[in-house]
Write a protein that holds these residues in place. Structure first.
Motif, PDB file in Angstrom:
ATOM      1  N   ARG A 295     -66.061  33.861  20.247  1.00  0.00           N
ATOM      2  CA  ARG A 295     -66.711  34.930  21.132  1.00  0.00           C
ATOM      3  C   ARG A 295     -66.648  34.402  22.684  1.00  0.00           C
ATOM      4  O   ARG A 295     -66.260  33.286  22.819  1.00  0.00           O
ATOM      5  N   PHE A 296     -66.875  35.183  23.459  1.00  0.00           N
ATOM      6  CA  PHE A 296     -66.969  34.437  24.886  1.00  0.00           C
ATOM      7  C   PHE A 296     -68.070  35.513  25.767  1.00  0.00           C
ATOM      8  O   PHE A 296     -68.484  36.631  25.586  1.00  0.00           O
ATOM      9  N   THR A 297     -68.877  34.880  26.864  1.00  0.00           N
ATOM     10  CA  THR A 297     -69.662  35.437  27.606  1.00  0.00           C
ATOM     11  C   THR A 297     -69.788  34.511  28.813  1.00  0.00           C
ATOM     12  O   THR A 297     -69.814  33.306  28.617  1.00  0.00           O
ATOM     13  N   THR A 298     -70.260  35.047  30.095  1.00  0.00           N
ATOM     14  CA  THR A 298     -70.204  36.371  30.231  1.00  0.00           C
ATOM     15  C   THR A 298     -69.294  36.682  31.027  1.00  0.00           C
ATOM     16  O   THR A 298     -68.728  36.026  32.220  1.00  0.00           O
ATOM     17  N   SER A 299     -68.509  38.180  31.084  1.00  0.00           N
ATOM     18  CA  SER A 299     -67.320  38.404  31.634  1.00  0.00           C
ATOM     19  C   SER A 299     -67.708  39.292  32.743  1.00  0.00           C
ATOM     20  O   SER A 299     -68.672  39.901  32.863  1.00  0.00           O
ATOM     21  N   HIS A 300     -66.824  39.570  33.746  1.00  0.00           N
ATOM     22  CA  HIS A 300     -66.863  40.131  34.915  1.00  0.00           C
ATOM     23  C   HIS A 300     -65.957  41.125  34.846  1.00  0.00           C
ATOM     24  O   HIS A 300     -64.686  40.767  34.757  1.00  0.00           O
ATOM     25  N   PRO A 301     -65.922  42.583  35.026  1.00  0.00           N
ATOM     26  CA  PRO A 301     -65.129  43.579  34.900  1.00  0.00           C
ATOM     27  C   PRO A 301     -63.767  43.251  35.854  1.00  0.00           C
ATOM     28  O   PRO A 301     -62.678  43.524  35.891  1.00  0.00           O
ATOM     29  N   ARG A 302     -64.313  42.682  37.185  1.00  0.00           N
ATOM     30  CA  ARG A 302     -62.994  42.214  38.302  1.00  0.00           C
ATOM     31  C   ARG A 302     -61.939  41.430  37.600  1.00  0.00           C
ATOM     32  O   ARG A 302     -60.908  41.480  37.961  1.00  0.00           O
ATOM     33  N   ASP A 303     -62.369  40.315  36.785  1.00  0.00           N
ATOM     34  CA  ASP A 303     -61.414  39.481  36.235  1.00  0.00           C
ATOM     35  C   ASP A 303     -60.924  39.833  34.835  1.00  0.00           C
ATOM     36  O   ASP A 303     -60.185  38.798  33.906  1.00  0.00           O
ATOM     37  N   PHE A 304     -61.120  40.981  34.275  1.00  0.00           N
ATOM     38  CA  PHE A 304     -60.931  41.260  32.863  1.00  0.00           C
ATOM     39  C   PHE A 304     -59.279  41.748  32.810  1.00  0.00           C
ATOM     40  O   PHE A 304     -59.008  43.023  33.118  1.00  0.00           O
ATOM     41  N   ASP A 305     -58.340  40.955  32.649  1.00  0.00           N
ATOM     42  CA  ASP A 305     -57.080  41.406  32.982  1.00  0.00           C
ATOM     43  C   ASP A 305     -56.188  41.864  31.861  1.00  0.00           C
ATOM     44  O   ASP A 305     -56.983  41.932  30.532  1.00  0.00           O
ATOM     45  N   ASP A 306     -54.996  42.507  31.821  1.00  0.00           N
ATOM     46  CA  ASP A 306     -54.253  43.220  30.791  1.00  0.00           C
ATOM     47  C   ASP A 306     -54.031  42.262  29.648  1.00  0.00           C
ATOM     48  O   ASP A 306     -53.822  42.331  28.502  1.00  0.00           O
ATOM     49  N   GLU A 320     -64.157  41.510  17.452  1.00  0.00           N
ATOM     50  CA  GLU A 320     -64.257  42.791  18.326  1.00  0.00           C
ATOM     51  C   GLU A 320     -65.229  43.341  18.796  1.00  0.00           C
ATOM     52  O   GLU A 320     -65.905  44.461  18.842  1.00  0.00           O
ATOM     53  N   HIS A 321     -65.915  42.464  19.703  1.00  0.00           N
ATOM     54  CA  HIS A 321     -67.388  42.560  20.315  1.00  0.00           C
ATOM     55  C   HIS A 321     -66.892  42.045  21.798  1.00  0.00           C
ATOM     56  O   HIS A 321     -66.802  40.878  21.821  1.00  0.00           O
ATOM     57  N   ILE A 322     -67.230  42.753  22.861  1.00  0.00           N
ATOM     58  CA  ILE A 322     -67.094  42.409  24.307  1.00  0.00           C
ATOM     59  C   ILE A 322     -68.544  42.758  24.943  1.00  0.00           C
ATOM     60  O   ILE A 322     -68.827  43.935  24.922  1.00  0.00           O
ATOM     61  N   HIS A 323     -68.950  41.951  25.574  1.00  0.00           N
ATOM     62  CA  HIS A 323     -69.905  41.982  26.409  1.00  0.00           C
ATOM     63  C   HIS A 323     -69.539  42.219  27.918  1.00  0.00           C
ATOM     64  O   HIS A 323     -68.854  41.340  28.375  1.00  0.00           O
ATOM     65  N   LEU A 324     -69.755  43.256  28.622  1.00  0.00           N
ATOM     66  CA  LEU A 324     -69.119  43.739  29.732  1.00  0.00           C
ATOM     67  C   LEU A 324     -70.326  44.170  30.628  1.00  0.00           C
ATOM     68  O   LEU A 324     -70.336  45.573  30.744  1.00  0.00           O
ATOM     69  N   PRO A 325     -70.893  43.438  31.488  1.00  0.00           N
ATOM     70  CA  PRO A 325     -71.900  44.024  32.202  1.00  0.00           C
ATOM     71  C   PRO A 325     -71.305  44.983  33.452  1.00  0.00           C
ATOM     72  O   PRO A 325     -70.436  44.620  34.144  1.00  0.00           O
ATOM     73  N   VAL A 326     -72.009  46.014  33.265  1.00  0.00           N
ATOM     74  CA  VAL A 326     -71.495  47.052  34.706  1.00  0.00           C
ATOM     75  C   VAL A 326     -72.644  47.243  35.545  1.00  0.00           C
ATOM     76  O   VAL A 326     -72.249  47.433  36.881  1.00  0.00           O
ATOM     77  N   GLN A 327     -73.734  46.793  35.436  1.00  0.00           N
ATOM     78  CA  GLN A 327     -74.900  46.629  36.322  1.00  0.00           C
ATOM     79  C   GLN A 327     -75.506  48.208  36.880  1.00  0.00           C
ATOM     80  O   GLN A 327     -76.522  48.486  36.857  1.00  0.00           O
ATOM     81  N   SER A 328     -74.447  49.010  37.261  1.00  0.00           N
ATOM     82  CA  SER A 328     -74.839  50.358  37.766  1.00  0.00           C
ATOM     83  C   SER A 328     -73.803  51.312  37.528  1.00  0.00           C
ATOM     84  O   SER A 328     -72.654  50.892  37.544  1.00  0.00           O
ATOM     85  N   GLY A 329     -74.017  52.483  37.196  1.00  0.00           N
ATOM     86  CA  GLY A 329     -72.829  53.854  37.411  1.00  0.00           C
ATOM     87  C   GLY A 329     -72.716  54.402  38.250  1.00  0.00           C
ATOM     88  O   GLY A 329     -71.539  55.342  38.776  1.00  0.00           O
ATOM     89  N   SER A 330     -73.169  53.952  39.586  1.00  0.00           N
ATOM     90  CA  SER A 330     -73.193  54.471  40.878  1.00  0.00           C
ATOM     91  C   SER A 330     -72.263  53.662  41.572  1.00  0.00           C
ATOM     92  O   SER A 330     -72.472  52.462  41.826  1.00  0.00           O
ATOM     93  N   ASN A 331     -71.193  54.370  42.652  1.00  0.00           N
ATOM     94  CA  ASN A 331     -70.432  53.713  43.556  1.00  0.00           C
ATOM     95  C   ASN A 331     -71.024  53.126  44.792  1.00  0.00           C
ATOM     96  O   ASN A 331     -70.677  52.119  44.960  1.00  0.00           O
ATOM     97  N   ILE A 357     -58.166  48.005  21.256  1.00  0.00           N
ATOM     98  CA  ILE A 357     -59.129  47.656  20.283  1.00  0.00           C
ATOM     99  C   ILE A 357     -59.824  48.788  19.593  1.00  0.00           C
ATOM    100  O   ILE A 357     -60.785  48.975  20.245  1.00  0.00           O
ATOM    101  N   PRO A 358     -59.387  49.620  18.944  1.00  0.00           N
ATOM    102  CA  PRO A 358     -59.962  50.802  18.799  1.00  0.00           C
ATOM    103  C   PRO A 358     -61.555  50.904  17.978  1.00  0.00           C
ATOM    104  O   PRO A 358     -62.382  51.606  18.162  1.00  0.00           O
ATOM    105  N   ASN A 359     -61.475  49.691  17.259  1.00  0.00           N
ATOM    106  CA  ASN A 359     -62.764  49.479  16.568  1.00  0.00           C
ATOM    107  C   ASN A 359     -63.825  48.548  17.405  1.00  0.00           C
ATOM    108  O   ASN A 359     -64.913  47.849  16.898  1.00  0.00           O
ATOM    109  N   VAL A 360     -63.540  48.337  18.765  1.00  0.00           N
ATOM    110  CA  VAL A 360     -64.445  47.359  19.547  1.00  0.00           C
ATOM    111  C   VAL A 360     -65.697  47.876  19.650  1.00  0.00           C
ATOM    112  O   VAL A 360     -66.214  49.135  19.767  1.00  0.00           O
ATOM    113  N   ALA A 361     -66.691  46.926  19.847  1.00  0.00           N
ATOM    114  CA  ALA A 361     -68.143  47.185  20.183  1.00  0.00           C
ATOM    115  C   ALA A 361     -68.173  46.694  21.466  1.00  0.00           C
ATOM    116  O   ALA A 361     -68.219  45.653  21.745  1.00  0.00           O
ATOM    117  N   LEU A 362     -68.855  47.665  22.412  1.00  0.00           N
ATOM    118  CA  LEU A 362     -69.251  47.202  23.916  1.00  0.00           C
ATOM    119  C   LEU A 362     -70.551  47.188  24.120  1.00  0.00           C
ATOM    120  O   LEU A 362     -71.366  48.252  23.860  1.00  0.00           O
TER     121      LEU A 362
END
Length: 511
Positions: A295-306, A320-331, A357-362
């Motif tokens: 596993r790995f933690t903690t990731s940042h969406p800006r650096d999550f590359d293809d 198939e588990h990824i912790h991906l902090p969003v912090q807010s849904g407002s731009n 990864i169709p069966n991923v847990a976010l």
């Protein structure tokens, strides 16, 4: 005299209280500086291959015991393992009883105000032990010790503390202890520089099933609410060969799961100047090592590359588990937070991950009640949560940290509104968590057995690849192994199941 002054006078030797502390720092201390901690200059990060304890310190701890209380994240837990390893090389033995300890360390967290208040409360509590045993050394380390205001407060109100040292100074523990034994003054050694990388530090692992592996340190993101870039320094990566060797050694020792750690783990390798090597490359290399789960933690969406997504999609020991902090849904809030991505970018990233990864847990982190957050902006966060369908979240009310840009912002969101929003968010989180657990009823899942459950000794407990807790009855001989369990009932935060059998690769090990 007000209440704060009265308490201070009870804990501080009056002659010391009146000192010019800036002058005192120059003579005795290496004190933290927020100004220096904010810098991101071209100071070279030194890479030390071989940590070694000087011979003169090797018997320092004979006949002495140490106690470490840890607050905060996995990085702090791992730092505690390192300090415990150093203590044991010095000849100390560990104890779980504070009153038995010759050295007490509080390894602290600065991420939220509540965590800091707990530490100050504990420091006040420790005064009675210091009075009973004046030879006891009391120390404060971790992220709080990197804060200028915290060190000033300790100096003024908690002079029964013997030593304060920072996150960059852990490898200096033998020297700090030696100075504390010899000095009549509080020893403060907190470097506010960008940090070095120290290899081959000893570790006393907290368990024999799961292990943490640091792959990088620090953070350069400077989100406006976060103190971590100031307490942990700039991003600096360990060399891949050192990490891979550590993972191989853990596999040889029988560990079943590793967690790769970093304040911003998927920025790994960005600081390398001689090679092009990122987290995806490291995960691809570790994927070939005979260790069942990674596993790995903690990731940042800006650096999550293809490329990272492509590697994770290969599966195998990459869970198939990824912790991906969003912090807010407002731009608007994301912009004020300086997260440097938009709601749309985050949803596109989620779509890429789910396609590969169709069966991923976010799972995620969310802050509510950010300065000036409106009801409409909060609703956008709820809508995003539902759209992504996160299986779990860590949720928080915004907590201002001194020295961060957000602490200077005008906050017009009343406390009762913040609490009400957190309640509503947690209701949605519980709803989606329950739904994810319910879908597992009747399925057979792989469980890594960690021990007996907290409530019943005759029930075993462990976690699935997606990090879901499962309780079931089986022979204790399966502790430390992977087994198959049929889920019979979904509870609020866990699963009940029936033992099915051993995972194929574990059969010979269990015999």
């Amino acid at each position: 005299m007000n209440e704060e002054q009265r308490l201070a006078s009870q804990q501080v030797k009056q002659p010391q209280q009146e000192k010019d502390y800036s002058k005192y720092f120059e003579k005795v201390f290496t004190a933290p500086s927020l100004k220096d901690a904010k810098k991101r200059g071209k100071e070279e990060v030194k890479y030390h291959k071989d940590f070694d304890i000087e011979e003169k310190f090797l018997h320092m701890g004979e006949g002495r015991k140490f106690y470490i209380r840890t607050y905060g994240c996995q990085m702090n837990e791992h730092d505690t393992e390192v300090m415990a390893g150093i203590f044991m090389q010095l000849g100390y033995t560990s104890t779980e009883q504070i009153e038995e300890a010759d050295v007490v360390l509080l390894n602290t967290c600065a991420i939220r105000e509540g965590a800091e208040n707990k530490v100050f409360g504990e420091l006040g509590f420790l005064l009675k032990y210091k009075r009973q045993n004046p030879e006891m050394l009391i120390g404060v380390c971790g992220c709080m010790s990197q804060e200028e205001s915290v060190v000033n407060r300790i100096l003024k109100q908690y002079q029964h503390v013997d030593m304060v040292f920072g996150t960059h100074n852990i490898h200096r523990l033998p020297h700090i202890l030696n100075e504390a034994y010899m000095s009549k003054e509080m020893v403060v050694e907190v470097w506010s520089k960008e940090g070095d990388v120290i290899e081959n530090l000893p570790k006393k692992r907290l368990g024999s099933i799961k292990a943490w592996v640091n792959i990088m340190y620090g953070c350069d993101k400077f989100c406006t609410y976060c103190i971590v870039p100031y307490t942990r320094g700039k991003e600096r990566s360990r060399r891949p060969e050192e990490i891979i060797q550590e993972v191989r050694e853990l596999a040889a020792q029988g560990y079943k799961e590793i967690m790769l750690l970093g304040q911003n783990v998927n920025a790994y390798g960005k600081d390398f100047e001689d090679i092009t090597y990122r987290l995806g490359d490291l995960m691809d290399a570790i994927r070939t090592i005979d260790i069942p789960r990674v596993r790995f933690t903690t990731s940042h969406p800006r650096d999550f590359d293809d490329h990272l997504i492509e590697i994770l999609a290969k599966g195998g020991n990459l869970v198939e588990h990824i912790h991906l902090p969003v912090q807010s849904g407002s731009n608007e809030i994301l912009k004020i937070m300086a997260r440097k991505y938009t709601r749309e970018h985050f949803l596109q990233l989620v779509e890429k991950i789910k396609t590969a990864i169709p069966n991923v847990a976010l799972t995620t982190d969310i802050i509510v009640g950010y300065p000036n957050e409106t009801e409409e902006q909060f609703q956008e966060t709820l809508d995003l949560y539902r759209e992504v369908g996160f299986e779990m979240a860590f949720t928080y009310i915004y907590s201002p940290r001194e020295g961060t840009p957000a602490a200077k912002m005008t906050d017009n969101v009343p406390d009762e509104v913040k609490k009400e929003r957190l309640h509503r968010l947690n209701h949605v989180v519980a709803e989606y968590s329950a739904k994810a657990l319910k879908e597992l009823e009747g399925q057979i899942v792989e469980v890594l057995v960690e021990g007996s459950s907290k409530r019943r000794d005759d029930v075993l407990a462990g976690y699935t690849r997606k990090n879901r807790l499962v309780n079931f009855k089986a022979d204790p001989k399966y502790i430390g192994h992977r087994v198959l369990v049929k889920v019979t009932e979904a509870k609020s935060h866990s699963l009940l199941g029936e033992f099915v059998g051993k995972v194929k690769e574990e059969v010979e090990l269990i015999k």
